[in-house]
Design a protein around this motif. Structure first.
Motif, short mmCIF file in Angstrom:
data_model
loop_
_atom_site.label_atom_id
_atom_site.label_comp_id
_atom_site.label_asym_id
_atom_site.label_seq_id
_atom_site.Cartn_x
_atom_site.Cartn_y
_atom_site.Cartn_z
N THR A 31 0.85 -1.20 -0.15
CA THR A 31 -0.05 0.06 -0.05
C THR A 31 0.93 1.34 -0.04
OG1 THR A 31 -0.23 -0.07 2.43
CG2 THR A 31 -1.91 -1.07 1.06
N THR A 57 -6.27 0.42 6.82
CA THR A 57 -7.12 -0.31 5.94
C THR A 57 -6.95 -1.83 5.99
OG1 THR A 57 -5.93 -0.02 4.23
CG2 THR A 57 -7.55 1.71 4.20
N GLN A 88 -15.91 2.22 1.41
CA GLN A 88 -15.62 1.64 2.66
C GLN A 88 -15.36 2.84 3.82
OE1 GLN A 88 -12.60 -0.89 1.27
NE2 GLN A 88 -10.95 0.48 2.17
N PHE A 90 -14.09 3.08 8.29
CA PHE A 90 -13.78 2.40 9.39
C PHE A 90 -13.84 3.49 10.68
CE2 PHE A 90 -11.10 1.74 5.64
CZ PHE A 90 -10.77 0.59 5.71
N LEU A 138 -16.37 -1.79 10.33
CA LEU A 138 -16.08 -1.63 9.22
C LEU A 138 -17.39 -1.73 8.29
CD1 LEU A 138 -13.21 -4.32 8.76
CD2 LEU A 138 -12.98 -1.95 9.79
N GLN A 140 -19.04 -1.28 4.34
CA GLN A 140 -18.42 -1.24 3.05
C GLN A 140 -19.82 -1.18 2.08
OE1 GLN A 140 -17.47 -6.05 2.63
NE2 GLN A 140 -16.24 -4.71 1.29
#
Length: 148
Positions: A31, A57, A88, A90, A138, A140
């Motif tokens: 990432t 993530t 998404q 968090f 989470l 999504q």
């Protein structure tokens, strides 16, 4: 194939995973994480962490550890070639570190269509816990392109 709104409330079996250092280091590299906090244990400990912290993530990948990570979609006849990532988000309740064993369990929270049924949207919430204590939530949205 459209997903029925009757899918709302469906709960997937829990997935339990121990967070491994090597996996965290690979995730950080993949990432583009350049902060050594996420790859070097000595740096993490010098900054007050007991081990490598989990990048923001990372937790969405927990369920990818199971044999059929997309079974929750294919059971509804969804062609994975028609699936798009919608969104998404968090919400963390506490930090997570290498060596911790976490359990993730997801619930389909909404199903709806747009564009005259050309697009289906599936919203899912995943709760991540450690020994029964909530660690993160989470959310999504998956978008499915239906045949014309």
């Amino acid at each position: 194939m459209p997903i029925s709104p009757a899918a709302v409330g469906t709960v997937t079996p829990p997935v339990t995973v121990t967070v491994e250092r090597g996996r965290l280091q690979l995730f950080a590299k993949a990432t583009g994480q350049v902060d050594p906090l996420y790859t070097e244990v000595a740096v993490a400990r010098a900054k007050g962490h007991p081990d490598l912290p989990v990048p923001p993530t990372f937790l969405f990948g927990l369920e990818l550890s199971q044999p059929d990570p997309f079974g929750w979609l294919t059971v509804y006849g969804v062609d994975m070639n028609t699936v798009l990532h919608g969104s998404q988000s968090f919400r963390y309740e506490r930090a997570v570190h290498a060596g911790e064993t976490l359990t993730a369990q997801s619930t389909i929270t909404d199903v709806y269509s747009k564009k005259g049924g050309a697009l289906d949207f599936v919203e899912r919430r995943t709760e991540v816990s450690r020994e029964g204590t909530l660690i993160a939530v989470l959310d999504q949205t998956i978008v499915i392109r239906n045949a014309a």
